[in-house]
Each structure stands twice: as C-alpha cells, then as structure tokens.
Design an enzyme around this catalytic site. Structure first.
Site, PDB file in Angstrom:
ATOM      1  N   ASP A 202       0.904  -1.276  -0.007  1.00 21.31           N
ATOM      2  CA  ASP A 202      -0.004  -0.068   0.134  1.00 21.31           C
ATOM      3  C   ASP A 202       0.944   1.370  -0.096  1.00 21.31           C
ATOM      4  O   ASP A 202       2.173   1.436   0.097  1.00 21.31           O
ATOM      5  CB  ASP A 202      -0.909  -0.141   1.215  1.00 21.31           C
ATOM      6  CG  ASP A 202      -0.521   0.246   2.761  1.00 21.31           C
ATOM      7  OD1 ASP A 202       1.086  -0.002   2.623  1.00 21.31           O
ATOM      8  OD2 ASP A 202      -0.716   0.758   3.485  1.00 21.31           O
ATOM      9  N   GLU A 205       3.623   1.461   2.461  1.00 21.35           N
ATOM     10  CA  GLU A 205       4.459   0.675   2.124  1.00 21.35           C
ATOM     11  C   GLU A 205       4.680  -0.560   3.210  1.00 21.35           C
ATOM     12  O   GLU A 205       5.694  -0.905   3.405  1.00 21.35           O
ATOM     13  CB  GLU A 205       5.961   1.479   1.955  1.00 21.35           C
ATOM     14  CG  GLU A 205       5.660   2.418   1.116  1.00 21.35           C
ATOM     15  CD  GLU A 205       7.344   2.937   0.733  1.00 21.35           C
ATOM     16  OE1 GLU A 205       7.896   3.535   2.016  1.00 21.35           O
ATOM     17  OE2 GLU A 205       7.809   3.064  -0.167  1.00 21.35           O
TER      18      GLU A 205
END
Length: 612
Positions: A202, A205
C-alpha cells in the site's frame, strides 16, 4: 514511507536537531497565514527538485526527492508515488498561470522516461519494473530490501503527465503531447492495465494486498488515459477493457459504514488512505457519486467521520475537542512508526475532502443527506435529517457554514504545528505537536497547496468521471496487455505565447522567499536565530527571532539555514544571534543590511553570510 522501526532523532555533528524545534503558535489569521504558507510551500517543493533545488543537490534534473533528510529517517530518494502527486500539484499551478514551472515539468517527464527504463528488483520496463517504489536520486536503481512492488506510482505519474499533455493540446502543441508525453504515459497505462488486480504494498509501504487508494487512482488513470489517447490520435483498448472492471472491484471496499482501506494486513481498515483516494479522484464536474467515492458522496462523508474519529481519543493533543471540532489526523489508529503520530499531509487531506464537497454542493445547487451520511452531518449540525436541501434553504446554508468551519479547523491545526518559518516535516507528535520524522517533506507542502486551492474553490481539470459509469454485473480481476517502449527525450521544443510565457509581460512578485544561510560553528544545545528591524524578523526582539535549522550542518560546512517570505523591495537590517539555555549572544557590529529583490520573475533568493 516504510516504517521499519521507530528511531531516536539524529544529532547533526554536535548540533542538536531538537534544539531548533519550532515554538508552537496559536492559530490566528488563517487567511493571512495560508497566503504566506502557500508561497513558502511552492518554494519548498522547488527546493526539493533536482538539479537546482537548494535541498536536492546531487539529484538529477527533474527528480523530486521525498525529503532532504538523510538519516533518521533517510528519505533522500525519489518515490514514484510522491513524485507523481507533487508534480500533479505543480501541473495544476502551471495550468492556473504559474508559467515559471514549465521547465520543471518538462525535466520531470524527461527524468521519468529515463527512470522507466531502469532495470530494478521489481523487473524491467515491460516485466513489472514500473512498480518499483523508489530510486536513488541520481536515477539509479535502489537494490536494498523494501516493500515492493507498489502499484499506485505508475497511475499517479500518468495522471500528472496526462494533465500537462492535455494543456499542450488545448494550447496548440499537440505534436509535443503526441511525440514526447504520450509514449511515457502509455508505458504507465500499460502497467496499470496489466497489474491493477495483483497484490502489492500500500501507499504506506506496510500492507501487502490490495489497497483502496491504489485501485481508486488506477481507475482514474485508465479513464483519463483512454481519453488522452484519443486526443493525440491514438487509442488505449487495454484502458477501455479494464476501467469498468476496476470500477466494479472498487465497490468491494465499502463496508456499509466506512471504506475498508486494504484487503490484507490485519488492521481495522480505518485509514486516511481512503480519504486520500477520494481527494485524488475528485472530479469538479462530478455529482456526489458513491461509485467513485466522490468527496461529497454519502459513502465518502460517512468514511470521513469514521476515519477522523478513530484519532480523537488516541492523541493527547486532541484532548478536549468536541465532536464538531477538527482533530489532528494520522495514517491509521494502529500506527507505530515513530510511535504513531499525526501527519501534516493526512490532516490536510481531511480538510481537502470537505472543501471538495463544498465545491460540489455549490455546483450542484443542493446537498443530500442519506441514512449513510447522517452521522457525519448530525455531528456538525445537530438537527440534521435525511433529505435533499436546495442552496436557497436555511438548512443548506447552516450546514455549509458548519462544514466550512470544520474544514478550516483541520488547517488551523496544521497552522498551529507548522514551524514559524513555514517548514513542515512529515509528522508532528501526538503528545505536544513538535515536528518529527523527515524534515521538509515534499508531500506535506503539496498537500498544503492543494488544500488551500480547494478552500479557494480553485479546482483541477476534470478527468472524465461523469462518463465512466459502466459497472459490470459481475466483477472480475482481469488484466490486459498494453504497449511498452523505451523513451528518450533529448530536448523539448520551445513553447511560447501563453500567459506568463517568456514573451509575455513579466510580473514582479509581491513576496519573495528569502533563504538566509549562515556558517556558524556551534556546540551541543546551541542554536542560531535571525532577528532584524522588520516585523517578519522580530523587530529586534530576540524572543521573536526566527530559528534557523542545522539539517545541512557538517564539521566542514557548519551551515544554518531558514527561509522567510518577505515583501519584494523591502530594505532592512538584521543580525544573527546564538541562543543556549536562554542566554543570547549577538554577533558583532555593524548590522547587516539587505534589500529583497523586486525583479521580474524572481520569487526566491539566497543570502549567504558567515558568523562574526
């Protein structure tokens, strides 16, 4: 950025970073502050872009660094996601008349063409490499361990470049859009169409799975990519085949009361990534469409309340704030990165969605309250009830006034915890609001600019949301193959004849961002400030002096810097002072003198000094 651990703040060769933390200010004069802060933020972004940016030395031309911070944490890299979001902000400013940004946009596109061709741990150009999240600032691959791939970057980069390409076409430069911009955009669209349905990390991270933010921006990129392709005489069949499927899949994130941020990760799913998804797919021509989670939609408003409420009780600085008052906002309530704090960009995102909604209601001429959005409205207007209210009604006017005040409350929180110089780091602590993590985060400044523009009803060009209505009866996580090609841009043709272009009458700015840089060797706990004869420099009052920062300080180059917005043409006197444990030491006479430039096109200046 990746939150691998929470670390102690770094000391810069004997000079305490904590020693120059800003004094928190009361939020007064929001309009005035925003005017000044917007100018500062624009310059702060330019400072973080290679090769000429003051804080981006060593970065290739057009490369956007995430932050000048090189330790605790090290953000001196270029992230495709951050770069795309920041450049979209600059493209919007350019389309609004900020002509000085043209060469920066061109250099960015040239740099991205080069970066697309770099083989990296995620793959090569046509084998997944566009999903590599970050690169070194000299346009070489980062090969260390990381959360890869991240699939939002190509979509966001495509959106930024498409916006510039559309401007080129609208202003008679179709050949440039066709020959230089489209081939780079096509690579990113091909990646999105091929990989949108596959898992990745996402935007924070951390979570590997599928993310609302990534899916939402992918849908937008495919829709506007198809339109742009037709504009330049091409086509994007893979965009056309995948966009409806992406839109269909997007619906699966809705829980009935809020947007599930990620599938995977084991958290509650309440995450500001959903608000970011809404504002970065905002279309000023759209209605309050639930299908694309437009900012004024019932789903997006209900989600706004659930997400922001999740931070009310977990941050000390939110203590005592009523339900109808804004709060400091972080990423997600379970966050532990740097102990889990509010961020500037996330707090601004909460404001921006509301400004977007206000714009949409005004354009539509009414607002609707449904069972889904009723909790949001009742928190701000206790007598709210389901129904549709025309803009001529008292209820509409009262609700709009309440929402505007609520949105401003989020920006006032940012005003309170931004440095007196205007600087914004990544985060401000949940206990006392002092800034922490990476300094001068480029994304923080972009978020300030977009929120301020939406507050002033300055909106981006539409992206085609109103025509993107097809949703298949059954969702399918499909993919489609596009066209990848290596792109080399050796030069850009001269573009002239538009407002603000070099052959147009040049404007003298009203304010100039002046960076004061002084070499002064210091010891632990000692800080350097600037004070002077004008109010912006404290009117010779040491207690009102502006603190400089030591982030670039080294033994060989003991540099303290600070950027202040000053009236063009202003003449004044100033000195530097040392402050340690409350004791003030003035540098020797005479007073220094400076006149702010008042020259066509000059919006920034640097004044370099040595302590005496």
């Amino acid at each position: 950025m990746v939150s691998f651990s929470s670390c102690l703040r770094a000391l810069a060769l004997g000079s305490s970073v904590l020693a120059v933390q800003p004094v928190l200010r009361q939020a007064t004069g929001l309009d005035t502050w925003l005017s000044t802060e917007a100018n500062f933020s624009r310059q702060a972004i330019l400072n973080n872009i290679g090769a000429d940016g003051q804080s981006a030395q060593g970065a290739s031309p057009g490369v956007v660094i995430a932050s000048p911070s090189k330790s605790d944490p090290d953000y001196f890299y270029t992230w495709t996601r951050d770069s795309g979001l920041v450049m979209k902000t600059l493209v919007d400013l350019f389309r609004g008349g900020d002509a000085d940004l043209l060469p920066i946009i061109e250099e960015f596109i040239s740099s991205q063409a080069r970066i697309q061709g770099i083989s990296n741990p995620s793959g090569a150009l046509s084998s997944g490499g566009l999903g590599e999240p970050k690169f070194n600032v000299d346009e070489t691959a980062f090969t260390g361990a990381w959360g890869r791939p991240q699939r939002d970057g190509p979509a966001l980069r495509a959106t930024a470049m498409i916006s510039f390409g559309e401007w080129l076409v609208e202003n008679g430069h179709t050949s440039i859009a066709t020959d230089l911009v489209w081939p780079v955009v096509r690579n990113d669209l091909s990646y999105v169409a091929q990989y949108w349905s596959q898992s990745g990390f996402d935007l924070w991270e951390e979570v590997q799975g599928t993310s609302f933010f990534t899916v939402a921006v992918s849908h937008r990129a495919l829709v506007e990519g198809s339109s742009f392709a037709k504009t330049v005489g091409s086509s994007c069949p893979y965009c056309d085949s995948q966009a409806p499927q992406v839109r269909c899949y997007l619906q699966s994130f809705w829980t009935g009361s809020y947007i599930q941020a990620n599938f995977g990760g084991g958290r509650s799913g309440k995450d500001i990534n959903t608000v970011l998804g809404s504002i970065h797919t905002f279309d000023p021509q759209a209605t309050c469409d639930d299908a694309t989670f437009q900012p004024c939609s019932a789903r997006a408003l209900a989600n706004h309340k659930v997400v922001t409420d999740s931070f009310r009780s977990i941050y000390a600085i939110n203590s005592g704030r009523a339900e109808n008052q804004a709060v400091a906002v972080g990423r997600y309530p379970e966050d532990s990165y740097y102990n889990g704090n509010p961020w500037f960009l996330t707090t601004l995102a909460a404001a921006e969605q509301l400004y977007d909604a206000l714009y949409q209601w005004d354009k539509i001429g009414s607002l609707a309250i449904t069972d889904v959005s009723l909790p949001f409205f009742k928190a701000l207007y206790s007598s709210a009830a389901t129904g549709t209210y025309a803009s001529s009604t008292t209820v509409y006017k009262d609700i709009v006034s309440a929402v505007k005040a609520y949105a401003d409350g989020y920006v006032q929180i940012v005003q309170t915890y931004a440095a007196s110089t205007g600087s914004m780091a990544e985060q401000y602590t949940k206990t006392d609001g002092s800034q922490t993590s990476a300094r001068d985060l480029t994304w923080s400044y972009a978020a300030l600019l977009t929120a301020n523009n939406r507050r002033n009803a300055v909106v981006p060009a539409p992206w085609g949301e109103t025509a993107a209505t097809s949703i298949p009866s059954a969702c399918s996580t499909t993919s489609a193959s596009g066209t990848y090609s290596s792109v080399v841009i050796t030069s850009w043709p001269t573009i002239s004849g538009y407002p603000g272009a070099p052959d147009s009458p040049c404007q003298v700015p009203t304010t100039v961002s002046v960076t004061f840089a002084v070499k002064a060797t210091t010891v632990y706990g000692e800080s350097i400030k600037i004070v002077g004869s004008i109010s912006q420099l404290g009117s010779w009052n040491p207690s009102s002096a502006t603190a400089l920062n030591a982030d670039s300080y080294t033994t060989d180059n003991p540099l303290w810097t600070g950027t202040i917005n000053l009236p063009a043409g202003q003449s004044f006197e100033y000195k530097f002072i040392r402050v340690q444990n409350g004791a003030v030491t003035w540098e020797s006479d005479p007073n220094r003198k400076y006149t702010v430039p008042s020259t066509c096109g000059v919006k920034s200046a640097v004044q370099s000094d040595v302590w005496r």
